[in-house]
Design a protein around this motif. Structure first.
Motif, mmCIF file in Angstrom:
data_model
loop_
_atom_site.group_PDB
_atom_site.id
_atom_site.type_symbol
_atom_site.label_atom_id
_atom_site.label_comp_id
_atom_site.label_asym_id
_atom_site.label_seq_id
_atom_site.Cartn_x
_atom_site.Cartn_y
_atom_site.Cartn_z
ATOM 1 N N ALA A 9 0.716 -1.309 -0.081
ATOM 2 C CA ALA A 9 0.091 0.066 0.113
ATOM 3 C C ALA A 9 0.869 1.317 -0.051
ATOM 4 O O ALA A 9 0.605 2.149 -0.652
ATOM 5 N N ARG A 10 1.842 1.345 0.877
ATOM 6 C CA ARG A 10 2.782 2.257 0.892
ATOM 7 C C ARG A 10 3.385 2.619 -0.538
ATOM 8 O O ARG A 10 3.795 3.814 -1.100
ATOM 9 N N ILE A 40 6.165 6.334 8.412
ATOM 10 C CA ILE A 40 5.393 5.886 9.169
ATOM 11 C C ILE A 40 5.973 4.710 10.132
ATOM 12 O O ILE A 40 5.540 4.316 11.207
ATOM 13 N N GLY A 41 7.066 4.338 9.521
ATOM 14 C CA GLY A 41 7.802 3.109 10.332
ATOM 15 C C GLY A 41 7.204 1.878 10.369
ATOM 16 O O GLY A 41 6.224 1.538 9.657
ATOM 17 N N TYR A 78 -5.429 8.505 6.421
ATOM 18 C CA TYR A 78 -4.474 8.798 7.807
ATOM 19 C C TYR A 78 -3.627 10.010 7.045
ATOM 20 O O TYR A 78 -3.439 11.214 7.956
ATOM 21 N N ASN A 79 -3.188 10.188 5.964
ATOM 22 C CA ASN A 79 -2.413 11.144 5.346
ATOM 23 C C ASN A 79 -3.044 12.413 5.478
ATOM 24 O O ASN A 79 -2.771 13.517 5.562
ATOM 25 N N GLN A 80 -4.504 12.369 5.191
ATOM 26 C CA GLN A 80 -5.418 13.318 4.920
ATOM 27 C C GLN A 80 -5.573 14.195 6.376
ATOM 28 O O GLN A 80 -5.693 15.168 6.555
ATOM 29 N N VAL A 81 -5.888 13.077 7.296
ATOM 30 C CA VAL A 81 -6.196 13.451 8.600
ATOM 31 C C VAL A 81 -5.056 14.213 9.420
ATOM 32 O O VAL A 81 -5.235 15.156 10.104
ATOM 33 N N THR A 82 -3.875 13.548 9.273
ATOM 34 C CA THR A 82 -2.770 13.941 9.863
ATOM 35 C C THR A 82 -2.019 14.967 9.395
ATOM 36 O O THR A 82 -0.962 15.788 9.621
#
Length: 89
Positions: free
Chosen positions: A19-20, A29-30, A78-82
């Protein structure tokens, strides 16, 4: 029981890495978050598949393709929220 947990971790790691790789840009993100991304993506993929086919049947993880699609969806959200990933020109 232990093999099931190890299986979920490996499955989540592989689905999270794919996905990444599919989502453009750099993700910092580790390893642990990548595993969680893949596992949550599998559950989200199962929900999406259930909604598109026969309806929600409770907890149902998806297969490889559904897990990767779910992980991509989770990563984008996740990318949009953070606000972690910004496209730079």
């Amino acid at each position: 029981m232990i093999l099931t947990i190890v299986g979920w971790i490996v499955f989540g790691l592989i689905a999270g890495f794919i996905a990444r790789a599919l989502v453009p840009g750099k993700d910092d993100i580790g390893l642990l978050r990548t595993i969680v991304l893949g596992i949550v993506g599998s559950v989200v993929g199962g929900l999406i598949f259930g909604l598109l086919t026969v309806g929600i049947r409770g907890f149902q993880p998806a297969g490889w393709i559904g897990s990767i699609i779910g992980a991509v969806v989770v990563l984008v959200i996740y990318n949009q929220v953070t606000g972690r990933k910004r496209n730079r020109l």
